[in-house]
Motif scaffolding. Sequence first.
Motif, mmCIF file in Angstrom:
data_model
loop_
_atom_site.group_PDB
_atom_site.id
_atom_site.type_symbol
_atom_site.label_atom_id
_atom_site.label_comp_id
_atom_site.label_asym_id
_atom_site.label_seq_id
_atom_site.Cartn_x
_atom_site.Cartn_y
_atom_site.Cartn_z
ATOM 1 N N ARG A 140 0.960 -1.136 0.151
ATOM 2 C CA ARG A 140 -0.035 0.012 0.057
ATOM 3 C C ARG A 140 0.917 1.216 0.011
ATOM 4 O O ARG A 140 0.585 2.288 -0.807
ATOM 5 C CB ARG A 140 -0.853 -0.157 1.188
ATOM 6 N N ALA A 141 1.987 1.282 0.508
ATOM 7 C CA ALA A 141 2.904 2.213 0.755
ATOM 8 C C ALA A 141 3.545 2.495 -0.687
ATOM 9 O O ALA A 141 3.538 3.904 -1.227
ATOM 10 C CB ALA A 141 4.109 2.273 1.652
ATOM 11 N N VAL A 142 3.893 1.519 -1.492
ATOM 12 C CA VAL A 142 4.277 1.872 -2.578
ATOM 13 C C VAL A 142 3.601 2.271 -3.601
ATOM 14 O O VAL A 142 3.550 3.443 -4.515
ATOM 15 C CB VAL A 142 4.901 0.592 -3.258
ATOM 16 N N GLU A 143 2.255 1.866 -3.647
ATOM 17 C CA GLU A 143 1.071 2.505 -4.407
ATOM 18 C C GLU A 143 0.752 3.726 -4.093
ATOM 19 O O GLU A 143 0.262 4.392 -4.947
ATOM 20 C CB GLU A 143 -0.269 1.225 -4.228
ATOM 21 N N HIS A 144 0.508 4.073 -2.739
ATOM 22 C CA HIS A 144 0.542 5.327 -2.479
ATOM 23 C C HIS A 144 1.505 6.311 -3.050
ATOM 24 O O HIS A 144 1.266 7.358 -3.723
ATOM 25 C CB HIS A 144 0.415 5.402 -0.883
ATOM 26 N N ARG A 145 2.584 5.659 -3.115
ATOM 27 C CA ARG A 145 3.676 6.661 -3.613
ATOM 28 C C ARG A 145 3.620 6.812 -4.988
ATOM 29 O O ARG A 145 3.914 7.818 -5.531
ATOM 30 C CB ARG A 145 5.433 5.856 -3.334
ATOM 31 N N ALA A 146 3.286 5.631 -5.823
ATOM 32 C CA ALA A 146 3.099 6.101 -7.270
ATOM 33 C C ALA A 146 1.917 6.797 -7.580
ATOM 34 O O ALA A 146 1.888 7.517 -8.397
ATOM 35 C CB ALA A 146 2.962 4.346 -7.937
ATOM 36 N N ARG A 147 0.911 6.670 -6.633
ATOM 37 C CA ARG A 147 -0.348 7.433 -6.849
ATOM 38 C C ARG A 147 0.114 8.727 -6.821
ATOM 39 O O ARG A 147 -0.305 10.091 -7.617
ATOM 40 C CB ARG A 147 -1.416 7.261 -6.111
ATOM 41 N N PRO A 178 1.603 3.594 -15.860
ATOM 42 C CA PRO A 178 2.592 2.837 -15.241
ATOM 43 C C PRO A 178 2.544 1.983 -14.033
ATOM 44 O O PRO A 178 1.433 2.401 -13.208
ATOM 45 C CB PRO A 178 3.424 4.210 -15.047
ATOM 46 N N ARG A 179 3.107 1.061 -13.974
ATOM 47 C CA ARG A 179 3.145 -0.104 -12.790
ATOM 48 C C ARG A 179 3.787 0.532 -11.679
ATOM 49 O O ARG A 179 4.602 1.039 -11.817
ATOM 50 C CB ARG A 179 3.586 -1.203 -13.318
ATOM 51 N N SER A 180 3.445 0.253 -10.500
ATOM 52 C CA SER A 180 3.850 0.572 -9.419
ATOM 53 C C SER A 180 5.014 -0.195 -9.031
ATOM 54 O O SER A 180 5.166 -1.416 -9.491
ATOM 55 C CB SER A 180 3.083 0.555 -8.019
ATOM 56 N N PRO A 181 6.143 0.430 -8.578
ATOM 57 C CA PRO A 181 7.664 -0.364 -8.279
ATOM 58 C C PRO A 181 7.232 -1.525 -7.367
ATOM 59 O O PRO A 181 6.440 -1.429 -6.586
ATOM 60 C CB PRO A 181 8.292 0.779 -7.805
ATOM 61 N N SER A 182 7.872 -2.476 -7.550
ATOM 62 C CA SER A 182 7.656 -3.569 -6.652
ATOM 63 C C SER A 182 8.542 -3.135 -5.072
ATOM 64 O O SER A 182 9.578 -2.708 -5.328
ATOM 65 C CB SER A 182 8.443 -5.065 -7.018
ATOM 66 N N PRO A 183 7.882 -3.602 -3.934
ATOM 67 C CA PRO A 183 8.525 -3.320 -2.606
ATOM 68 C C PRO A 183 9.933 -3.968 -2.640
ATOM 69 O O PRO A 183 10.480 -3.468 -1.741
ATOM 70 C CB PRO A 183 7.655 -3.651 -1.760
ATOM 71 N N LEU A 184 9.831 -5.135 -3.303
ATOM 72 C CA LEU A 184 11.193 -6.000 -3.154
ATOM 73 C C LEU A 184 12.560 -5.482 -3.788
ATOM 74 O O LEU A 184 13.440 -5.530 -3.673
ATOM 75 C CB LEU A 184 10.992 -7.577 -3.866
ATOM 76 N N LEU A 185 11.847 -4.432 -4.847
ATOM 77 C CA LEU A 185 13.058 -3.697 -5.562
ATOM 78 C C LEU A 185 13.419 -2.478 -5.108
ATOM 79 O O LEU A 185 14.314 -1.732 -5.440
ATOM 80 C CB LEU A 185 12.723 -3.644 -7.181
ATOM 81 N N THR A 186 12.452 -1.787 -4.167
ATOM 82 C CA THR A 186 12.811 -0.628 -3.434
ATOM 83 C C THR A 186 13.884 -0.749 -2.258
ATOM 84 O O THR A 186 13.668 -1.648 -1.485
ATOM 85 C CB THR A 186 11.388 -0.106 -2.816
ATOM 86 N N ASP A 187 14.912 0.155 -2.060
ATOM 87 C CA ASP A 187 15.668 0.251 -1.073
ATOM 88 C C ASP A 187 14.969 0.382 0.167
ATOM 89 O O ASP A 187 14.123 1.174 0.452
ATOM 90 C CB ASP A 187 16.773 1.298 -1.467
ATOM 91 N N PRO A 188 15.457 -0.225 1.125
ATOM 92 C CA PRO A 188 14.911 -0.228 2.580
ATOM 93 C C PRO A 188 14.638 1.273 3.084
ATOM 94 O O PRO A 188 13.357 1.585 3.533
ATOM 95 C CB PRO A 188 15.744 -1.149 3.503
ATOM 96 N N ALA A 189 15.588 2.083 2.906
ATOM 97 C CA ALA A 189 15.321 3.375 3.543
ATOM 98 C C ALA A 189 14.065 4.280 2.883
ATOM 99 O O ALA A 189 13.387 4.980 3.451
ATOM 100 C CB ALA A 189 16.545 4.492 3.271
ATOM 101 N N LEU A 191 11.746 2.425 1.381
ATOM 102 C CA LEU A 191 10.411 2.060 1.770
ATOM 103 C C LEU A 191 9.931 2.481 3.046
ATOM 104 O O LEU A 191 8.917 2.452 3.250
ATOM 105 C CB LEU A 191 10.743 0.583 1.589
ATOM 106 N N ASP A 192 10.863 2.492 3.900
ATOM 107 C CA ASP A 192 10.521 3.092 5.248
ATOM 108 C C ASP A 192 10.038 4.708 5.148
ATOM 109 O O ASP A 192 8.844 4.783 5.871
ATOM 110 C CB ASP A 192 11.604 2.998 6.244
ATOM 111 N N ARG A 193 10.457 5.240 4.465
ATOM 112 C CA ARG A 193 10.080 6.851 4.046
ATOM 113 C C ARG A 193 8.333 6.990 3.546
ATOM 114 O O ARG A 193 7.559 7.540 4.050
ATOM 115 C CB ARG A 193 10.882 7.563 3.440
ATOM 116 N N TRP A 194 8.469 5.802 2.524
ATOM 117 C CA TRP A 194 7.056 5.985 2.044
ATOM 118 C C TRP A 194 6.072 5.379 2.883
ATOM 119 O O TRP A 194 5.020 5.760 2.766
ATOM 120 C CB TRP A 194 7.142 5.006 0.687
ATOM 121 N N THR A 195 6.384 4.257 3.808
ATOM 122 C CA THR A 195 5.384 3.844 4.696
ATOM 123 C C THR A 195 5.092 4.612 5.548
ATOM 124 O O THR A 195 3.550 4.736 5.984
ATOM 125 C CB THR A 195 6.185 2.505 5.353
#
Length: 266
Positions: A140-147, A178-189, A191-195
Amino acid sequence: MTMQGAPDPESEQGRVGAEPGRTHVSAAGLRARGWTDGIVRRLLGEPDRLSAHPRFRSAPWTRMYRVERVEAAEQSAEFRSGAAFQSGVAFAARRSGAVRKAAGRRGRESVARRRREVLARILAEPIDVPRMDAGELARRAVEHRARREREATAGAASTTNALGAPSTPRPPRSPNPPRSPSPLLTDPASLDRWTVDYLRHRLSPYDELLEGLSSREGRGRAAALLRQRILAAIAEAYPELAAECERQVRDQQLGPPAGEISAHSD
């Protein structure tokens, strides 16, 4: 013989300006007795004598009036009516000033009371952070960031062109969004910020606590305290995000880290 309104060159008192005891009243003395310049001109006219300053010879001569003339004029109806009017004006001015000061004081007290009430409500309000497993939260965090990025791109495309006319958005190159980036391909820092940003977005309804609070009443401080409380609640619900929450507290200059929020209970 001394002319009325002119200094007496042969009088030692006229030269050095010694107050002639009880026989004369100075212009300042008349004002202390309730006279105004206008009443002096109407009822007394020219001074009976002029007296130099006792220490500063370059100072203007002091106007002196005989006590007998002053007291006689003070018994007249014109003086009494004029003095009463001036007294009423002065009283009204003082009362108006007092009313303005009281209103200003009440206004400041009302602002301070309103600010204290809002801050107390923010501190007392429980912050309910939505709970979900790590995978769902990351998705959800990645989708929110992409949106948000898509909305920012659309907003930039709809701005005006150099001639001031609205520009026409370019059509997408692909019919598929455009497709949302995969959480697995996002660097942890990141991803934490987006979350944390996503969870703060989910908690935005708490902004209603600031409703009706103006900048004059400390809205900025109250908003900072609310964001701090939200970040503290996120860090408590998701300990793995505590470092990112504390970073956002420092970056936004909201005060001490989330664990020290109780210090802001004023």
